[in-house]
Motif scaffolding. Structure first.
Motif, PDB file in Angstrom:
ATOM      1  N   MET A 148       0.835  -1.196   0.000  1.00  0.00           N
ATOM      2  CA  MET A 148       0.000   0.000   0.000  1.00  0.00           C
ATOM      3  C   MET A 148       0.871   1.247   0.000  1.00  0.00           C
ATOM      4  N   LYS A 149       0.429   2.260  -0.740  1.00  0.00           N
ATOM      5  CA  LYS A 149       1.203   3.489  -0.796  1.00  0.00           C
ATOM      6  C   LYS A 149       0.290   4.679  -1.026  1.00  0.00           C
ATOM      7  N   ILE A 150       0.857   5.867  -0.857  1.00  0.00           N
ATOM      8  CA  ILE A 150       0.123   7.108  -1.017  1.00  0.00           C
ATOM      9  C   ILE A 150       0.596   7.791  -2.291  1.00  0.00           C
ATOM     10  N   LYS A 151      -0.355   8.215  -3.135  1.00  0.00           N
ATOM     11  CA  LYS A 151      -0.012   8.912  -4.368  1.00  0.00           C
ATOM     12  C   LYS A 151      -0.868  10.170  -4.501  1.00  0.00           C
ATOM     13  N   LEU A 152      -0.294  11.179  -5.166  1.00  0.00           N
ATOM     14  CA  LEU A 152      -1.044  12.402  -5.438  1.00  0.00           C
ATOM     15  C   LEU A 152      -2.083  12.105  -6.521  1.00  0.00           C
ATOM     16  N   SER A 153      -3.340  12.460  -6.233  1.00  0.00           N
ATOM     17  CA  SER A 153      -4.432  12.180  -7.159  1.00  0.00           C
ATOM     18  C   SER A 153      -4.887  13.423  -7.900  1.00  0.00           C
ATOM     19  N   ASN A 154      -4.976  14.551  -7.200  1.00  0.00           N
ATOM     20  CA  ASN A 154      -5.417  15.808  -7.799  1.00  0.00           C
ATOM     21  C   ASN A 154      -4.539  16.925  -7.257  1.00  0.00           C
ATOM     22  N   LYS A 155      -3.566  17.360  -8.061  1.00  0.00           N
ATOM     23  CA  LYS A 155      -2.597  18.361  -7.615  1.00  0.00           C
ATOM     24  C   LYS A 155      -3.261  19.694  -7.301  1.00  0.00           C
ATOM     25  N   ASP A 156      -4.218  20.112  -8.131  1.00  0.00           N
ATOM     26  CA  ASP A 156      -4.872  21.405  -7.935  1.00  0.00           C
ATOM     27  C   ASP A 156      -5.606  21.487  -6.603  1.00  0.00           C
ATOM     28  N   GLN A 157      -6.242  20.395  -6.206  1.00  0.00           N
ATOM     29  CA  GLN A 157      -7.017  20.396  -4.964  1.00  0.00           C
ATOM     30  C   GLN A 157      -6.276  19.750  -3.799  1.00  0.00           C
ATOM     31  N   GLY A 158      -5.050  19.270  -4.043  1.00  0.00           N
ATOM     32  CA  GLY A 158      -4.257  18.683  -2.965  1.00  0.00           C
ATOM     33  C   GLY A 158      -4.825  17.385  -2.434  1.00  0.00           C
ATOM     34  N   ILE A 159      -5.398  16.580  -3.318  1.00  0.00           N
ATOM     35  CA  ILE A 159      -6.024  15.321  -2.912  1.00  0.00           C
ATOM     36  C   ILE A 159      -5.088  14.151  -3.217  1.00  0.00           C
ATOM     37  N   PHE A 160      -4.920  13.278  -2.226  1.00  0.00           N
ATOM     38  CA  PHE A 160      -4.063  12.099  -2.353  1.00  0.00           C
ATOM     39  C   PHE A 160      -4.929  10.839  -2.313  1.00  0.00           C
ATOM     40  N   VAL A 161      -4.382   9.745  -2.838  1.00  0.00           N
ATOM     41  CA  VAL A 161      -5.083   8.469  -2.798  1.00  0.00           C
ATOM     42  C   VAL A 161      -4.270   7.456  -2.002  1.00  0.00           C
ATOM     43  N   PHE A 162      -4.954   6.689  -1.161  1.00  0.00           N
ATOM     44  CA  PHE A 162      -4.374   5.620  -0.350  1.00  0.00           C
ATOM     45  C   PHE A 162      -5.086   4.346  -0.790  1.00  0.00           C
ATOM     46  N   GLN A 163      -4.360   3.453  -1.453  1.00  0.00           N
ATOM     47  CA  GLN A 163      -4.987   2.378  -2.216  1.00  0.00           C
ATOM     48  C   GLN A 163      -4.617   0.995  -1.698  1.00  0.00           C
TER      49      GLN A 163
END
Length: 282
Positions: A1-16
């Motif tokens: 499992m890792k954390i990735k940037l999903s939406n740079k403009d809104q600062g949203i990350f994904v934890f998958q």
């Protein structure tokens, strides 16, 4: 499992966990979990248009309530004239949070700052470990008091669940009576829930478990939140197709009247646990 940037403009990350099981979160906007996809299905309601407008409060996801739940019925700060009055649900949902990956969990954390000291005269650390499993989201909350005096610290989560329609819901595991928070009266829970499509705001003292079924989506959502995290709020806001099942430690105005106010001793901590389980049915 890792954390990735999903939406740079809104600062949203994904934890998958995998392609069909993940959460998205925004550290800069109160550490809010914006989306939860479980077995390929979107579990949470999230008003993205409102989220983009930073002048408005967030409607959707799982906002974090700290150090109060609800509002305070007083004109001045409970901490004296040198402090600003705490606003609805506290300041945690409006501040940037830190995040890290802790083994298999997402760890969100918030500590005292110049901003929090305007409202709340305590040094603290609030940590939330979020564990993502198939059809389950687990929360381990730890609040640490880093000061030399006892610290009042109430806590809540405010999950917005995606529903097909408010008229398609069945509720389970609720007590006989509840408090209608709009009218401030004690009412029969079933009678109040029959008005869910009109808008409700109910507080109840649960067994530590609350649940609802969506007859069209064919899924049951179960919230487990044992004592002292066992207060439950059910809130609807039509025409939004969402329902909130919220675990709270304490009711509105707790810092003023003292009822169920959580007090953490000096240099000590308090832990709360909660989980949300998703079950499909035919």
């Amino acid at each position: 499992m890792k954390i990735k940037l999903s939406n740079k403009d809104q600062g949203i990350f994904v934890f998958q966990l995998d392609q069909n099981n993940y959460i998205k979160f925004c550290p800069e906007r109160g550490g809010v979990i914006t989306n939860w996809v479980s077995d390929g299905k979107e579990i949470l309601y999230f008003d993205e248009k409102r989220f983009i407008d930073k002048t408005k409060s967030i409607r959707g996801g799982i906002p974090i309530l700290f150090p109060i739940c609800g509002n305070l019925i007083t004109t001045n700060s409970v901490f004296g004239k040198n402090y600003l009055q705490l606003t609805q649900h506290g300041f945690a949902r409006d501040l940037p949070w830190e995040y890290s990956l802790n083994e298999k969990s997402l760890c969100l954390s918030l500590s005292e700052s110049k901003k929090t000291k305007k409202y709340y005269p305590f040094d603290f650390e609030l940590k939330i470990e979020v564990t993502l499993k198939t059809n389950c989201l687990e929360f381990e909350i730890t609040i640490t008091n880093k000061t030399e005096i006892a610290m009042p610290a109430n806590f809540g989560l405010h999950p917005y669940f995606n529903v097909s329609d408010l008229k398609n819901l069945e509720f389970f595991d609720n007590p006989l009576n509840c408090q209608n928070q709009e009218k401030n009266i004690i009412s029969n829970t079933l009678d109040e829930l029959n008005n869910v499509h009109l808008g409700i705001d109910l507080l109840m003292y649960t067994s530590g478990r609350s649940a609802f079924r969506d007859k069209i989506f064919k899924r049951q959502v179960t919230l487990n939140h044992p004592y002292p995290f066992d207060l439950g709020v059910i809130w609807s806001d039509p025409p939004r197709r969402m329902i909130c099942l919220e675990p709270w430690t304490s009711p509105r105005n707790s810092f003023v009247d003292g009822f169920r106010k959580v007090m953490i001793p000096p240099n000590d901590s308090q832990r709360f646990d909660a989980s949300i389980q998703i079950k499909s049915f035919k």
